[in-house]
Write a protein that holds these residues in place. Structure first.
Motif, PDB file in Angstrom:
ATOM      1  N   ASP A  41      33.411   1.843 -16.064  1.00 45.73           N
ATOM      2  CA  ASP A  41      32.209   2.616 -16.400  1.00 45.73           C
ATOM      3  C   ASP A  41      32.328   3.008 -17.866  1.00 45.73           C
ATOM      4  OD1 ASP A  41      31.034   2.433 -13.919  1.00 45.73           O
ATOM      5  OD2 ASP A  41      32.213   4.109 -13.130  1.00 45.73           O
ATOM      6  N   VAL A  42      31.408   2.503 -18.652  1.00 46.17           N
ATOM      7  CA  VAL A  42      31.523   2.657 -20.106  1.00 46.17           C
ATOM      8  C   VAL A  42      30.360   3.496 -20.621  1.00 46.17           C
ATOM      9  CG1 VAL A  42      31.578   1.391 -22.304  1.00 46.17           C
ATOM     10  CG2 VAL A  42      32.645   0.394 -20.266  1.00 46.17           C
ATOM     11  N   PHE A  43      30.713   4.554 -21.373  1.00 43.74           N
ATOM     12  CA  PHE A  43      29.660   5.341 -22.027  1.00 43.74           C
ATOM     13  C   PHE A  43      29.370   4.693 -23.378  1.00 43.74           C
ATOM     14  CE2 PHE A  43      28.144   8.678 -24.859  1.00 43.74           C
ATOM     15  CZ  PHE A  43      27.035   9.110 -24.141  1.00 43.74           C
ATOM     16  N   VAL A  44      28.123   4.301 -23.569  1.00 41.48           N
ATOM     17  CA  VAL A  44      27.750   3.575 -24.785  1.00 41.48           C
ATOM     18  C   VAL A  44      27.127   4.538 -25.793  1.00 41.48           C
ATOM     19  CG1 VAL A  44      26.105   1.869 -25.692  1.00 41.48           C
ATOM     20  CG2 VAL A  44      27.479   1.335 -23.666  1.00 41.48           C
ATOM     21  N   ASP A  45      27.738   4.614 -26.986  1.00 43.66           N
ATOM     22  CA  ASP A  45      27.154   5.497 -28.007  1.00 43.66           C
ATOM     23  C   ASP A  45      26.856   4.788 -29.325  1.00 43.66           C
ATOM     24  OD1 ASP A  45      29.748   5.125 -28.629  1.00 43.66           O
ATOM     25  OD2 ASP A  45      30.299   7.236 -28.798  1.00 43.66           O
ATOM     26  N   LYS A  46      27.168   3.479 -29.375  1.00 43.25           N
ATOM     27  CA  LYS A  46      26.847   2.729 -30.608  1.00 43.25           C
ATOM     28  C   LYS A  46      26.323   1.344 -30.195  1.00 43.25           C
ATOM     29  CE  LYS A  46      30.914   3.539 -33.258  1.00 43.25           C
ATOM     30  NZ  LYS A  46      31.706   4.263 -32.454  1.00 43.25           N
TER      31      LYS A  46
END
Ligand code: SAM
Length: 477
Positions: free
Chosen positions: A460-465
């Motif tokens: 589960d990856v939090f994408v911020d870029k």
């Protein structure tokens, strides 16, 4: 550029396919593939047939006993690429006169024995339905003859052949669920090179998917020219499934999708390609029911003008297509949608072209494959219409279509920012050895620091870029 799954993956064109190193054999083949995913999947069937015949693979054609090129005929430039490649092989054959050169696939089917006249170095010509005959054909050539088998079949689906997975990351695999196409789109050579539509026994598809899952694979893509048209009623051609009884007892694509989705929730399913005229809501409802069916649909529109769609014999109008997109948005609100677009088809006016641009904007595609029209011999369009749009106009229109898609894709990628994405890890990122690369459900590439994860695992990856086409984030689980 790290790309999402493609119909024609430019990075893979001309790729020499390799068997796992533990496969041994007394003869070496060099197997190079062009074209669509189905061709790459077919090469895995070819490799399976030939390993039985004592072959292993090499990445260096100079040390091969046999060179096979699995060809594509969809556009003229695909064929020109193969012709150029054959000149490289000519040098190898001069050095080693026993070297056997074979052409497989759609271009072989289109040209048949004319290939032998036009390209003297070619020894074997084999169409997509005749791969079982390859060992015999090689034997014939070893005996000093040339060999051709371009017979198209009513039955062949290679259902009983377990493809040897070539150059695999052990995570993603393709499964062909049907062969041929009955649509007769006027621009398209596929019905002539891959024959009539026939579907493969669903039990054999499920068995292959289960086997792949047991071997550690975590994503399969079900392949066909028109998957929504899949129908299995005991074998044979689709056009011969005629009675009400056959239809009611047949397995449909929605049912097949459900059968495959039920194998294991950790096995992701994708499929390609859908045709708008055959895409029904029951498929969309099955997709909504199973989390492991990826929320991404490749729904080629080809043109935004109903007049051009009719000339293309696509079997739908702009309005019908829009209704299908609205159904997807309603039943699968978070679904990625991609398309194929052809510019400069016969008689296309500036107004038709503007309609394509406005439909792209309206549909808000995540991604498109975009092509300038290339007239193909013997297609309906070649027989019926003049290829009357000058090359420079085709080029200008395709440039406008590409520029618009780039704008849409960039905007779309940004909508995935500041969210958590479930990512199936596929390989080390091309950007950095410290990062994994995988894809989210919508088929967008996500990269993130490796941590203790391995390919084939979910993160589960939090994408911020993001860049224009890639999401960048960090694992939160
Ligand atoms: N069966 C699928 C369908 O009908 O949508 C895909 C067929 S083909 C392998 C992939 C794409 O190549 C098509 O969707 C179309 O956009 C493009 N294509 C096919 N024939 C073409 C031609 N003669 N000129 C330019 N593009 C073509």
């Amino acid at each position: 550029m790290e790309e999402a799954e493609k119909i024609i993956d430019e990075n893979r064109q001309g790729e020499a396919l390799m068997l796992p190193t533990n496969v041994t054999g007394n003869k070496k083949m060099y197997l190079e593939s062009y074209g669509c995913q189905m061709n790459f999947a077919d090469s895995e069937i070819v490799a399976s047939i030939l390993t039985e015949g004592g072959f292993t693979t090499t990445k260096d054609f100079n040390e091969a006993d046999v060179i096979f090129v699995n060809t594509c005929a969809i556009r003229d430039n695909a064929e020109q690429r193969v012709r150029t490649r054959l000149t490289d092989f000519r040098k190898a054959k001069k050095k080693n006169p026993d070297l056997i050169i074979g052409v497989l696939g759609c271009m072989a089917e289109r040209l048949k024995d004319k290939f032998l006249d036009e390209e003297k170095i070619v020894d074997i010509v084999v169409g997509p339905d005749a791969y079982r005959d390859l060992p015999n054909l090689i034997f014939k050539v070893e005996g000093g003859q040339k060999a051709v088998n371009v017979i198209l079949s009513k039955e062949e689906t290679y259902a009983d052949i377990t493809p040897v997975r070539l150059d695999t990351n052990g995570v993603n695999a393709f499964i062909s669920i049907m062969r041929g196409c009955d649509n007769m789109c006027s621009f398209c050579v596929v019905p002539f090179t891959r024959g009539r539509e026939r579907s493969r026994d669903p039990e054999s598809i499920v068995a292959e998917a289960k086997d792949l899952f047991a071997k550690g694979y975590r994503e399969i893509t079900l392949l066909g020219q028109n998957v929504d048209s899949y129908i299995y009623a005991g074998g044979g051609l689709k056009k011969e499934i005629l009675t009400e009884e056959q239809r009611t007892s047949a397995t449909t694509f929605a049912q097949l999708l459900e059968m495959v989705a039920q194998i294991n929730p950790d096995l992701r399913i994708r499929y390609s390609t859908s045709n708008p005229r055959d895409m029904t809501d029951d498929v969309l409802h099955v997709m909504a029911k199973y989390e492991n069916i990826c929320k991404n649909i490749h729904l080629p529109v080809q043109s935004g003008s109903s007049r051009i769609l009719e000339a293309m014999n696509r079997g739908y109008t702009r309005e019908f297509y829009q209704e299908r997109i609205l159904a997807i948005r309603k039943i699968l609100p978070d679904c990625g949608i991609s398309s194929d677009i052809i510019t400069g088809f016969c008689t296309e006016t500036e107004e038709d072209h503007q309609q394509t641009l406005s439909l792209m904007e309206w549909a808000d595609y995540d991604f498109s494959f975009m092509f300038a029209y290339s007239e193909r011999p013997n297609t309906l369009a070649e027989r019926k219409f003049d290829d009357d749009i000058p090359e420079e106009i085709k080029k200008r229109r395709i440039a406008e279509v590409i520029a618009l898609q780039q704008k849409l894709s960039e905007r779309k990628t940004k909508t995935h920012l500041n969210r958590i994405h479930r990512v199936l890890i596929e390989r080390t990122s091309k950007r950095s050895d410290e990062m994994w690369s995988g894809r989210n459900s919508q088929n967008i590439v996500v990269v993130f620091p490796k941590g203790n994860f391995k390919p084939g695992e979910y993160a589960d990856v939090f994408v911020d870029k993001c860049t224009a086409t890639t999401l960048i984030g960090r694992v939160i689980s």
